[in-house]
Design a protein around this motif. Structure first.
Motif, mmCIF file in Angstrom:
data_model
loop_
_atom_site.group_PDB
_atom_site.id
_atom_site.type_symbol
_atom_site.label_atom_id
_atom_site.label_comp_id
_atom_site.label_asym_id
_atom_site.label_seq_id
_atom_site.Cartn_x
_atom_site.Cartn_y
_atom_site.Cartn_z
ATOM 1 N N LYS A 167 -1.782 -2.194 -1.756
ATOM 2 C CA LYS A 167 -0.455 -1.578 -1.680
ATOM 3 C C LYS A 167 0.643 -2.636 -1.676
ATOM 4 O O LYS A 167 1.695 -2.454 -2.301
ATOM 5 C CB LYS A 167 -0.361 -0.720 -0.419
ATOM 6 C CG LYS A 167 -1.186 0.565 -0.497
ATOM 7 C CD LYS A 167 -1.059 1.366 0.798
ATOM 8 C CE LYS A 167 -1.891 2.654 0.725
ATOM 9 N NZ LYS A 167 -1.813 3.420 1.997
ATOM 10 N N LYS A 168 0.416 -3.755 -0.919
ATOM 11 C CA LYS A 168 1.402 -4.846 -0.911
ATOM 12 C C LYS A 168 1.600 -5.389 -2.323
ATOM 13 O O LYS A 168 2.724 -5.646 -2.760
ATOM 14 C CB LYS A 168 0.941 -5.977 0.024
ATOM 15 C CG LYS A 168 0.994 -5.647 1.501
ATOM 16 C CD LYS A 168 0.538 -6.861 2.313
ATOM 17 C CE LYS A 168 0.538 -6.569 3.801
ATOM 18 N NZ LYS A 168 0.052 -7.729 4.593
ATOM 19 N N HIS A 169 0.463 -5.602 -2.982
ATOM 20 C CA HIS A 169 0.533 -6.134 -4.349
ATOM 21 C C HIS A 169 1.301 -5.168 -5.260
ATOM 22 O O HIS A 169 2.199 -5.587 -6.007
ATOM 23 C CB HIS A 169 -0.886 -6.364 -4.882
ATOM 24 C CG HIS A 169 -0.930 -6.829 -6.296
ATOM 25 N ND1 HIS A 169 -0.844 -8.163 -6.638
ATOM 26 C CD2 HIS A 169 -1.010 -6.139 -7.474
ATOM 27 C CE1 HIS A 169 -0.879 -8.285 -7.945
ATOM 28 N NE2 HIS A 169 -0.988 -7.066 -8.494
ATOM 29 N N ASN A 170 0.955 -3.891 -5.185
ATOM 30 C CA ASN A 170 1.615 -2.891 -6.044
ATOM 31 C C ASN A 170 3.091 -2.747 -5.699
ATOM 32 O O ASN A 170 3.931 -2.570 -6.583
ATOM 33 C CB ASN A 170 0.906 -1.542 -5.922
ATOM 34 C CG ASN A 170 -0.507 -1.597 -6.488
ATOM 35 O OD1 ASN A 170 -0.820 -2.495 -7.271
ATOM 36 N ND2 ASN A 170 -1.354 -0.660 -6.096
ATOM 37 N N TYR A 171 3.399 -2.842 -4.385
ATOM 38 C CA TYR A 171 4.803 -2.724 -3.972
ATOM 39 C C TYR A 171 5.629 -3.872 -4.546
ATOM 40 O O TYR A 171 6.739 -3.669 -5.043
ATOM 41 C CB TYR A 171 4.900 -2.710 -2.442
ATOM 42 C CG TYR A 171 6.321 -2.611 -1.941
ATOM 43 C CD1 TYR A 171 6.950 -1.374 -1.824
ATOM 44 C CD2 TYR A 171 7.052 -3.759 -1.615
ATOM 45 C CE1 TYR A 171 8.259 -1.282 -1.382
ATOM 46 C CE2 TYR A 171 8.349 -3.675 -1.180
ATOM 47 C CZ TYR A 171 8.964 -2.430 -1.056
ATOM 48 O OH TYR A 171 10.261 -2.336 -0.633
ATOM 49 N N LYS A 172 5.042 -5.067 -4.473
ATOM 50 C CA LYS A 172 5.761 -6.223 -4.996
ATOM 51 C C LYS A 172 5.948 -6.095 -6.505
ATOM 52 O O LYS A 172 7.002 -6.468 -7.040
ATOM 53 C CB LYS A 172 5.000 -7.498 -4.660
ATOM 54 C CG LYS A 172 5.735 -8.764 -5.059
ATOM 55 C CD LYS A 172 5.045 -9.998 -4.519
ATOM 56 C CE LYS A 172 5.840 -11.253 -4.876
ATOM 57 N NZ LYS A 172 5.218 -12.476 -4.346
ATOM 58 N N SER A 173 4.919 -5.564 -7.194
ATOM 59 C CA SER A 173 5.041 -5.375 -8.641
ATOM 60 C C SER A 173 6.090 -4.313 -8.976
ATOM 61 O O SER A 173 6.876 -4.473 -9.911
ATOM 62 C CB SER A 173 3.682 -4.957 -9.219
ATOM 63 O OG SER A 173 2.724 -5.977 -9.010
ATOM 64 N N ASP A 174 6.098 -3.236 -8.183
ATOM 65 C CA ASP A 174 7.052 -2.153 -8.427
ATOM 66 C C ASP A 174 8.479 -2.544 -8.034
ATOM 67 O O ASP A 174 9.441 -1.974 -8.538
ATOM 68 C CB ASP A 174 6.633 -0.900 -7.658
ATOM 69 C CG ASP A 174 5.296 -0.353 -8.156
ATOM 70 O OD1 ASP A 174 4.936 -0.679 -9.312
ATOM 71 O OD2 ASP A 174 4.620 0.367 -7.389
ATOM 72 N N ASN A 175 8.603 -3.510 -7.090
ATOM 73 C CA ASN A 175 9.930 -3.931 -6.600
ATOM 74 C C ASN A 175 10.085 -5.438 -6.815
ATOM 75 O O ASN A 175 10.414 -6.192 -5.888
ATOM 76 C CB ASN A 175 10.076 -3.595 -5.119
ATOM 77 C CG ASN A 175 9.921 -2.124 -4.834
ATOM 78 O OD1 ASN A 175 10.861 -1.341 -4.938
ATOM 79 N ND2 ASN A 175 8.695 -1.715 -4.480
ATOM 80 N N PHE A 176 9.874 -5.882 -7.991
ATOM 81 C CA PHE A 176 9.800 -7.311 -8.289
ATOM 82 C C PHE A 176 11.112 -8.034 -7.986
ATOM 83 O O PHE A 176 11.128 -9.088 -7.365
ATOM 84 C CB PHE A 176 9.401 -7.510 -9.753
ATOM 85 C CG PHE A 176 9.146 -8.942 -10.102
ATOM 86 C CD1 PHE A 176 7.975 -9.568 -9.709
ATOM 87 C CD2 PHE A 176 10.095 -9.676 -10.814
ATOM 88 C CE1 PHE A 176 7.742 -10.894 -10.022
ATOM 89 C CE2 PHE A 176 9.865 -11.012 -11.110
ATOM 90 C CZ PHE A 176 8.677 -11.618 -10.720
ATOM 91 N N LYS A 177 12.223 -7.452 -8.408
ATOM 92 C CA LYS A 177 13.514 -8.115 -8.191
ATOM 93 C C LYS A 177 13.817 -8.272 -6.696
ATOM 94 O O LYS A 177 14.263 -9.325 -6.241
ATOM 95 C CB LYS A 177 14.634 -7.316 -8.862
ATOM 96 C CG LYS A 177 15.988 -8.024 -8.798
ATOM 97 C CD LYS A 177 17.058 -7.232 -9.490
ATOM 98 C CE LYS A 177 18.371 -8.006 -9.525
ATOM 99 N NZ LYS A 177 18.773 -8.484 -8.206
#
Length: 533
Positions: free
Chosen positions: A173-183
């Motif tokens: 989830k952390k990984h996906n969150y960072k990918s989804d909220n990259f900026k």
């Protein structure tokens, strides 16, 4: 799920097929398996003899074996087989998970740790399921056996498995969150970089230390500023109080004039200088041109004035006065005595120290009169005796009888030297004392015996020798040599015989001095002996 499986397994292990059991087959699982297989082959090929031993198998024996392995038995055994297949399907198999390299760098470590934990607990759980299968295998081998049991799967193992899966899920989830909220995440990383570099710069520059120094200096400056403000207020208050020119000066001048017995010195307030100055004849500033006696007088009067400040109660005060008549003439001496007696006489306790015999006598007579009025005595006389030890020290001792009783210094010197007349063993201090006392005694005696030459000891001595009945007596020369050699002489002899000469001659020379005084004035000598006896 594991709880339900255990319940079914417990039920299966506690169930037995209904059959007419053959004891030997029940007791021996391997024989049972062999016979069961053989019976199936026999029914398949329908021979009437045993393929193993070749003997004929009776129908009775066939019926006994079939009764043992009946349909219920076979049905129950089939249940055991299916149960084993089900347990096999319950072995834990980790789901297909992403590779560690697929994650962001900062998440790789926690993902790797979660995978390791999952692998470890999976092995533990599968071992526990294998134990169940092993016990079920025993039941398959002997369906008639009762009493087999299995332990529940360890709850901590289940908890650890779920925790590992949860950790993996969280990391994903952390990984996906960072990918989804990259900026947003990159901005956060930039902020952390800024803080990191800023912190390093602050440490290198010493920002916090410098800031602390500024705070410390500011506090010190504030404290100094407060002190300056307070001092200015004090100065202003003092200037305001000193603006009254006569404030305190009149009382001081009155006391000083009484002390000196004259009024040529006065304390005067100088408005321009905002302070006091001492004038002579009310016009000329002394500018340091004061005699030692005048300095002592001003200091002593100031001391007495300070004692009375703020309504201080003299009767509750302990006062120490040290030689208030240094360098005074006799007129100042009596003024000093009366001034001290008037101002300090009622002190709770008064200590007076002096080197001046006349002043001592005034004090002695004063306290003697006090003692006569009081019982027990309220005052005492002491002498301070110093020694030559290192470190140098001194002791208080009761004053000698000569100091207490005699009316002059001459009486004391006569008494002290006379006590050495018959002393055969002299120590070093007594040797020097004898020479000095001898000179002072002769100088005082000859001064009032031959007053014309007062102040010149050599002339006085020659005058006394001339007036002697036997001027050629060698004892006179010995006396003069003894006095000059060991008392008032420019060079002190330090040869090896120095102390031996003094110790050997002192007693005899002192005796010669008293013999000479007796011959010059017998009446005086006898009255002095009567006085000091």
């Amino acid at each position: 799920n594991f709880t339900k499986v255990k319940e079914c397994l417990d039920d299966l292990l506690n169930t037995s097929a209904i059959s007419k059991a053959i004891d030997r087959l029940v007791e021996h699982d391997n024989i049972k398996s062999w016979v069961e297989t053989g019976l199936e082959l026999h029914n398949l090929h329908s021979p009437d003899h045993c393929e193993f031993c070749g003997n004929t198998i009776t129908k009775k024996r066939i019926k006994e074996l079939e009764a043992h392995f009946n349909d219920d038995y076979k049905a129950f055994q089939d249940r055991l087989v299916k149960a084993d297949e089900y347990l096999s399907s319950q072995c834990v198999r980790a789901p297909t998970l992403p590779a560690e390299s697929d994650f962001y760098e900062e998440l790789k470590k926690e993902y790797s740790e979660a995978l390791a934990a999952l692998e470890k607990v999976t092995i533990v759980l599968n071992k526990e399921i294998s134990v169940w299968r092993a016990i079920l295998e025993k039941k398959k081998e002997n369906p008639l056996e009762m009493g087999l049991t299995v332990e529940a799967i360890n709850a901590s193992s289940i908890k650890a498995f779920n925790a590992a899966m949860h950790a993996i899920s969280t990391t994903v989830k952390k990984h996906n969150y960072k990918s989804d909220n990259f900026k947003e995440e990159t901005d956060k990383a930039k902020k952390q970089l800024e803080i990191h570099y800023t912190t390093n710069k602050i440490k290198t520059f010493g920002y916090h230390e410098k800031k602390r120094k500024i705070i410390d200096r500011t506090q010190k400056n504030n404290k100094l500023n407060k002190t300056i403000t307070d001092r200015k207020s004090e100065i202003l208050a003092l200037e305001n109080s000193l603006s009254h020119e006569g404030f305190g000066a009149n009382q001081f001048n009155e006391s000083l004039h009484k002390f000196l017995g004259r009024n040529d010195l006065t304390l005067h307030f100088n408005q321009a200088k905002k302070g006091y100055e001492i004038l002579r004849n009310n016009s000329d500033p002394v500018d340091g041109n004061l005699s030692e006696g005048e300095k002592t007088a001003i200091a002593f009067v100031y001391f007495i004035t300070k004692l009375k400040e703020n309504n201080n109660d003299i009767e509750k005060t302990i006062i120490v006065v040290d030689d208030p008549i240094s360098s005074f003439d006799s007129n100042h001496l009596f003024h000093a005595y009366s001034f001290m007696q008037m101002n300090c006489g009622k002190a709770k306790q008064l200590f007076v120290l002096t080197h001046n015999f006349t002043f001592f006598k005034l004090i002695r007579d004063w306290i003697t009169r006090k003692n006569k009025k009081n019982n027990p005595n309220i005052a005492n006389l002491y002498t301070i005796k110093a020694n030559n030890t290192k470190p140098r020290s001194a002791i208080f001792a009761n004053a000698e009888a000569a100091l207490v009783s005699y009316g002059s210094e001459y009486h004391y010197i006569f008494s002290r030297l006379f006590s050495l007349r018959n002393q055969r063993a002299f120590d070093t201090d007594d040797c020097f004392l004898a020479a000095n006392l001898s000179r002072k005694l002769l100088e005082a005696f000859l001064s009032f015996k031959f007053p014309k030459n007062r102040g010149n000891f050599s002339q006085l001595f020659n005058e006394a020798v001339a007036a002697s009945q036997n001027p050629e007596d060698e004892s006179k020369e010995k006396i003069l040599k003894f006095i000059n050699q060991y008392s008032h002489y420019d060079i002190i002899e330090t040869n090896e015989d120095f102390f031996e000469n003094q110790i050997g001659e002192s007693s005899a020379i002192i005796s010669d001095i008293f013999t000479w005084i007796e011959k010059l004035d017998k009446r005086h000598f006898n009255e002095m002996l009567s006085t000091v006896s």
